[in-house]
Design an enzyme around this catalytic site. Structure first.
Site, PDB file in Angstrom:
ATOM      1  N   TYR A   1      33.040   6.652 -24.445  1.00  0.00           N
ATOM      2  CA  TYR A   1      32.974   5.568 -23.460  1.00  0.00           C
ATOM      3  C   TYR A   1      33.838   4.410 -23.942  1.00  0.00           C
ATOM      4  O   TYR A   1      33.612   3.877 -25.021  1.00  0.00           O
ATOM      5  CB  TYR A   1      31.528   5.108 -23.276  1.00  0.00           C
ATOM      6  CG  TYR A   1      30.582   6.287 -23.098  1.00  0.00           C
ATOM      7  CD1 TYR A   1      30.373   6.859 -21.848  1.00  0.00           C
ATOM      8  CD2 TYR A   1      29.940   6.860 -24.207  1.00  0.00           C
ATOM      9  CE1 TYR A   1      29.540   7.957 -21.699  1.00  0.00           C
ATOM     10  CE2 TYR A   1      29.112   7.958 -24.074  1.00  0.00           C
ATOM     11  CZ  TYR A   1      28.910   8.508 -22.822  1.00  0.00           C
ATOM     12  OH  TYR A   1      28.087   9.600 -22.684  1.00  0.00           O
TER      13      TYR A   1
ATOM     14  N   ASP B   1      19.341  19.011 -16.435  1.00  0.00           N
ATOM     15  CA  ASP B   1      19.970  17.733 -16.790  1.00  0.00           C
ATOM     16  C   ASP B   1      21.450  18.034 -17.044  1.00  0.00           C
ATOM     17  O   ASP B   1      21.790  18.614 -18.071  1.00  0.00           O
ATOM     18  CB  ASP B   1      19.268  17.189 -18.049  1.00  0.00           C
ATOM     19  CG  ASP B   1      19.809  15.845 -18.497  1.00  0.00           C
ATOM     20  OD1 ASP B   1      20.632  15.257 -17.781  1.00  0.00           O
ATOM     21  OD2 ASP B   1      19.389  15.384 -19.585  1.00  0.00           O
TER      22      ASP B   1
ATOM     23  N   HIS C   1      25.365   7.637 -28.450  1.00  0.00           N
ATOM     24  CA  HIS C   1      24.065   8.302 -28.285  1.00  0.00           C
ATOM     25  C   HIS C   1      24.086   9.639 -29.023  1.00  0.00           C
ATOM     26  O   HIS C   1      25.112  10.088 -29.505  1.00  0.00           O
ATOM     27  CB  HIS C   1      23.728   8.492 -26.799  1.00  0.00           C
ATOM     28  CG  HIS C   1      24.767   9.236 -26.009  1.00  0.00           C
ATOM     29  ND1 HIS C   1      24.939  10.605 -26.099  1.00  0.00           N
ATOM     30  CD2 HIS C   1      25.704   8.811 -25.119  1.00  0.00           C
ATOM     31  CE1 HIS C   1      25.906  10.977 -25.284  1.00  0.00           C
ATOM     32  NE2 HIS C   1      26.402   9.903 -24.684  1.00  0.00           N
TER      33      HIS C   1
ATOM     34  N   HIS D   1      18.855  16.372 -26.482  1.00  0.00           N
ATOM     35  CA  HIS D   1      17.404  16.166 -26.586  1.00  0.00           C
ATOM     36  C   HIS D   1      16.728  17.434 -26.089  1.00  0.00           C
ATOM     37  O   HIS D   1      17.342  18.245 -25.400  1.00  0.00           O
ATOM     38  CB  HIS D   1      16.984  14.954 -25.734  1.00  0.00           C
ATOM     39  CG  HIS D   1      17.546  14.954 -24.337  1.00  0.00           C
ATOM     40  ND1 HIS D   1      16.975  15.663 -23.305  1.00  0.00           N
ATOM     41  CD2 HIS D   1      18.667  14.384 -23.796  1.00  0.00           C
ATOM     42  CE1 HIS D   1      17.692  15.491 -22.209  1.00  0.00           C
ATOM     43  NE2 HIS D   1      18.737  14.725 -22.470  1.00  0.00           N
TER      44      HIS D   1
ATOM     45  N   HIS E   1      13.501  14.243 -20.988  1.00  0.00           N
ATOM     46  CA  HIS E   1      13.517  14.052 -22.445  1.00  0.00           C
ATOM     47  C   HIS E   1      12.195  14.645 -22.902  1.00  0.00           C
ATOM     48  O   HIS E   1      11.180  13.963 -22.953  1.00  0.00           O
ATOM     49  CB  HIS E   1      13.634  12.577 -22.824  1.00  0.00           C
ATOM     50  CG  HIS E   1      14.957  11.990 -22.383  1.00  0.00           C
ATOM     51  ND1 HIS E   1      15.197  10.647 -22.259  1.00  0.00           N
ATOM     52  CD2 HIS E   1      16.125  12.590 -22.027  1.00  0.00           C
ATOM     53  CE1 HIS E   1      16.448  10.445 -21.866  1.00  0.00           C
ATOM     54  NE2 HIS E   1      17.032  11.612 -21.711  1.00  0.00           N
TER      55      HIS E   1
ATOM     56  N   ASP F   1      25.768  12.222 -13.755  1.00  0.00           N
ATOM     57  CA  ASP F   1      24.684  12.801 -14.566  1.00  0.00           C
ATOM     58  C   ASP F   1      23.505  12.947 -13.613  1.00  0.00           C
ATOM     59  O   ASP F   1      22.868  11.954 -13.243  1.00  0.00           O
ATOM     60  CB  ASP F   1      24.362  11.852 -15.728  1.00  0.00           C
ATOM     61  CG  ASP F   1      23.294  12.409 -16.666  1.00  0.00           C
ATOM     62  OD1 ASP F   1      22.580  13.356 -16.281  1.00  0.00           O
ATOM     63  OD2 ASP F   1      23.177  11.871 -17.788  1.00  0.00           O
TER      64      ASP F   1
ATOM     65  N   GLU G   1      27.575  17.531 -20.075  1.00  0.00           N
ATOM     66  CA  GLU G   1      26.203  17.869 -20.488  1.00  0.00           C
ATOM     67  C   GLU G   1      25.763  19.203 -19.889  1.00  0.00           C
ATOM     68  O   GLU G   1      25.855  19.424 -18.679  1.00  0.00           O
ATOM     69  CB  GLU G   1      25.240  16.768 -20.014  1.00  0.00           C
ATOM     70  CG  GLU G   1      23.779  17.078 -20.331  1.00  0.00           C
ATOM     71  CD  GLU G   1      22.840  15.922 -20.027  1.00  0.00           C
ATOM     72  OE1 GLU G   1      23.130  15.133 -19.102  1.00  0.00           O
ATOM     73  OE2 GLU G   1      21.817  15.812 -20.718  1.00  0.00           O
TER      74      GLU G   1
ATOM     75  N   ARG H   1      31.399  12.158 -20.168  1.00  0.00           N
ATOM     76  CA  ARG H   1      30.308  12.912 -20.811  1.00  0.00           C
ATOM     77  C   ARG H   1      30.274  14.284 -20.155  1.00  0.00           C
ATOM     78  O   ARG H   1      30.547  14.410 -18.958  1.00  0.00           O
ATOM     79  CB  ARG H   1      28.958  12.198 -20.639  1.00  0.00           C
ATOM     80  CG  ARG H   1      27.786  12.970 -21.240  1.00  0.00           C
ATOM     81  CD  ARG H   1      26.493  12.155 -21.424  1.00  0.00           C
ATOM     82  NE  ARG H   1      25.875  11.698 -20.193  1.00  0.00           N
ATOM     83  CZ  ARG H   1      25.898  10.464 -19.742  1.00  0.00           C
ATOM     84  NH1 ARG H   1      26.554   9.528 -20.435  1.00  0.00           N
ATOM     85  NH2 ARG H   1      25.308  10.124 -18.626  1.00  0.00           N
TER      86      ARG H   1
ATOM     87  N   HIS I   1      23.015   4.114 -18.653  1.00  0.00           N
ATOM     88  CA  HIS I   1      21.945   4.344 -17.674  1.00  0.00           C
ATOM     89  C   HIS I   1      22.271   3.701 -16.329  1.00  0.00           C
ATOM     90  O   HIS I   1      21.399   3.105 -15.681  1.00  0.00           O
ATOM     91  CB  HIS I   1      20.603   3.841 -18.214  1.00  0.00           C
ATOM     92  CG  HIS I   1      20.056   4.722 -19.300  1.00  0.00           C
ATOM     93  ND1 HIS I   1      19.053   4.347 -20.138  1.00  0.00           N
ATOM     94  CD2 HIS I   1      20.389   5.986 -19.673  1.00  0.00           C
ATOM     95  CE1 HIS I   1      18.785   5.326 -20.991  1.00  0.00           C
ATOM     96  NE2 HIS I   1      19.601   6.334 -20.730  1.00  0.00           N
TER      97      HIS I   1
ATOM     98  N   ASP J   1       0.820  -1.220   0.000  1.00  0.00           N
ATOM     99  CA  ASP J   1       0.000   0.000   0.000  1.00  0.00           C
ATOM    100  C   ASP J   1       0.854   1.271   0.000  1.00  0.00           C
ATOM    101  O   ASP J   1       0.372   2.356   0.303  1.00  0.00           O
ATOM    102  CB  ASP J   1      -0.965   0.004   1.201  1.00  0.00           C
ATOM    103  CG  ASP J   1      -0.229  -0.080   2.514  1.00  0.00           C
ATOM    104  OD1 ASP J   1       1.003  -0.322   2.498  1.00  0.00           O
ATOM    105  OD2 ASP J   1      -0.867   0.101   3.567  1.00  0.00           O
TER     106      ASP J   1
ATOM    107  N   GLU K   1      25.308  17.080 -24.970  1.00  0.00           N
ATOM    108  CA  GLU K   1      25.936  16.088 -24.111  1.00  0.00           C
ATOM    109  C   GLU K   1      26.746  15.035 -24.858  1.00  0.00           C
ATOM    110  O   GLU K   1      26.420  13.853 -24.813  1.00  0.00           O
ATOM    111  CB  GLU K   1      24.880  15.406 -23.241  1.00  0.00           C
ATOM    112  CG  GLU K   1      23.655  14.877 -23.997  1.00  0.00           C
ATOM    113  CD  GLU K   1      22.693  14.141 -23.061  1.00  0.00           C
ATOM    114  OE1 GLU K   1      23.159  13.276 -22.311  1.00  0.00           O
ATOM    115  OE2 GLU K   1      21.493  14.453 -23.074  1.00  0.00           O
TER     116      GLU K   1
HETATM  117  N1  GLY Z   1      20.037  12.044 -17.822  1.00  0.00           N
HETATM  118  C1  GLY Z   1      19.495  11.541 -19.003  1.00  0.00           C
HETATM  119  C2  GLY Z   1      20.112  12.157 -20.170  1.00  0.00           C
HETATM  120  O1  GLY Z   1      21.161  12.732 -20.064  1.00  0.00           O
HETATM  121  O2  GLY Z   1      19.576  12.154 -21.224  1.00  0.00           O
HETATM  122 MN    MN Z   2      20.383  14.492 -21.160  1.00  0.00          MN
HETATM  123 MN    MN Z   3      21.802  13.679 -18.331  1.00  0.00          MN
END
Ligand code: GLY
Ligand code: MN
Ligand code: MN
Length: 450
Positions: free
Chosen positions: A388, A271, A350, A354, A361, A260, A408, A406, A243, A41, A384
């Site tokens: 890697y 982000d 990637h 975005h 996103h 991140d 970003e 990375r 991720h 619950d 970003e």
């Molecule tokens: N934190 C998710 C991205 O960078 O898209």
């Molecule tokens: Mn991002």
């Molecule tokens: Mn991110």
């Protein structure tokens, strides 16, 4: 429940815009997000659906918003929970129908429990129902049920003939951030920046990744914000898991740490990613990779200009990363062929960014009629790029393995270029080392004082 800091005018302006776009004969129907159970619950923290909140500013569950352009006395109707002093003792205050009108600008409001009796009648005079199917399937079948109720009435009952997805209209509106939305995003970014600086100052070899995550949660919550997604705190090879959210490994001397993490404030996300050496000093190999990503990041940000296309930042980043990896001997061939064959995808798999907004996103089409979308003032995107190189990657010398980088930032397209919302966290490797050294020194003197 208090009204949003954005102010009721902003929400009413959005509804007017949507009403105009839908036009006479249309009716939009939007459900609030359902409450979701985490275990037995225990509920997940409630987060209103972004589309619903965008139009209503109403954060309660069990609600449905209906917009009917040109409907005499009430174009905006909100179905919501009734006041219930006994329940409110347990769950907190509800706006009720009176509050829906007085605080949230509804022209009319009804108890959510009466929706089956009232909603079909509201749809009767409409030709088109604007509703996005497939997100809340249970709600979809109720919408179909309401239309069928009308069909079954027979006689002269007029039944809507068309279902139109709301996505297209609404998500295009959400893609362009108003001045007050940009201000909200600046506030969110400011907290995200403070959290990254705090974390950067606290990193030490031997700490656990979740201890660094805790620095973020502390900084977010103390400003009334919360994470806009699960923070990624990855030391060494974990940085190469895009991720990674376990955040339960030890930070080792000599490794890099990729963080991140971003927050959400007043329903607007930031982000941010930064990568730093756990011991405060980049090794030569780490620095070589880092500087390629930084150059790609800067080249991509330079492309964020009105009139450029959505993919221009990515293309710029790919060019720099490919050239850099070729220089280090990690890619072989002519630059043109490597770019044509997307060779850098092995290390940079990637996209460079975005849309960013109420959802991390965020919504909005990236292509329009087969073409990459043109950037226009008010759009907000992340930049970003990354490289890697996981442990054990075939054919790659050991010295490069276990490096994941990375960088970003969040960037608004402005009339004459761009504004970086998150540049309060340094990206330059020397500057990162300086922040970390200052954090170490502060830690040492605090230790002495204690
Ligand atoms: N934190 C998710 C991205 O960078 O898209
Ligand atoms: Mn991002
Ligand atoms: Mn991110």
């Amino acid at each position: 429940m208090t009204a949003s800091r954005l102010g009721q005018k902003e929400f009413s302006r959005r509804r007017r815009q949507l009403l105009r776009m839908i036009g006479r004969g249309g009716a939009a129907v939007l459900p609030a997000a359902p409450v979701r159970l985490r275990n037995r619950d225990v509920e997940y923290p409630y987060r209103q659906d972004s589309d619903f909140y965008y139009l209503t500013g109403f954060a309660e569950p069990d609600a449905v918003a209906v917009l009917i352009p040109g409907r005499g006395h009430a174009e905006y109707i909100l179905f919501c929970r009734e006041r219930d002093p006994a329940r409110e003792t347990w769950d907190g205050p509800r706006a009720g129908q009176e509050g829906a009108v007085a605080q949230f600008g509804a022209d009319d409001a009804f108890p959510i429990d009466d929706i089956d009796d009232i909603l079909p009648g509201l749809l009767e005079s409409c030709e088109r129902v604007y509703h996005t199917m497939g997100i809340h399937p249970e709600f979809d079948s109720r919408v179909i049920g309401w239309v069928n109720t009308l069909r079954n009435r027979g006689g002269g009952t007029q039944v809507p003939q068309e279902f139109v997805s709301l996505d297209h209209l609404l998500h295009d509106m959400r893609l362009f951030k108003s001045r007050s939305e940009q201000a909200a995003m600046r506030r969110s970014a400011k907290i995200g920046v403070a959290a990254h600086l705090r974390a950067m100052r606290s990193v030490r070899p031997g700490m656990m990744e979740y201890e660094i995550e805790a620095e973020f949660l502390h900084e977010f919550r103390r400003h009334g914000a919360e994470p806009s997604y699960q923070p990624i705190v990855g030391g060494g090879g974990n940085a190469c898991v895009l991720h990674y959210i376990a955040n339960d490994a030890r930070l080792e001397d000599g490794d890099l740490l990729l963080i991140d993490a971003g927050c959400e404030l007043d329903y607007y996300a930031c982000d941010i990613t930064r990568t730093m050496p756990v011991n405060g000093r980049f090794s030569e190999a780490q620095r070589a990779i880092y500087d390629i990503v930084l150059e790609a990041h800067q080249a991509a940000i330079a492309q964020v200009q009105p009139g450029n296309h959505w993919n221009d930042p990515h293309d710029a980043a790919v060019r720099v990363v490919t050239r850099g990896l070729k220089r280090l001997g990690l890619l072989e061939g002519t630059l043109a062929a490597l770019i044509r064959d997307e060779a850098c995808k092995r290390f940079f798999m990637h996209k460079t960014g975005h849309w960013l907004g109420m959802d991390v996103h965020d919504v909005g089409d990236y292509r329009v009629e087969e073409h990459a979308r043109q950037l226009e003032p008010g759009m907000v995107m992340t930049i970003e790029p990354g490289i890697y190189i996981p442990d054990g990657l075939r054919g790659v010398p050991k010295r490069w393995q276990g490096i994941g980088v990375r960088i970003e930032d969040d960037v608004v397209v402005t009339r004459d270029g761009h504004e970086v919302l998150t540049d309060g966290v340094p990206v330059d490797a020397d500057e990162i080392e300086a922040v970390m050294a200052a954090g170490l020194a502060a830690g040492r003197s605090a230790g002495k004082a204690a």
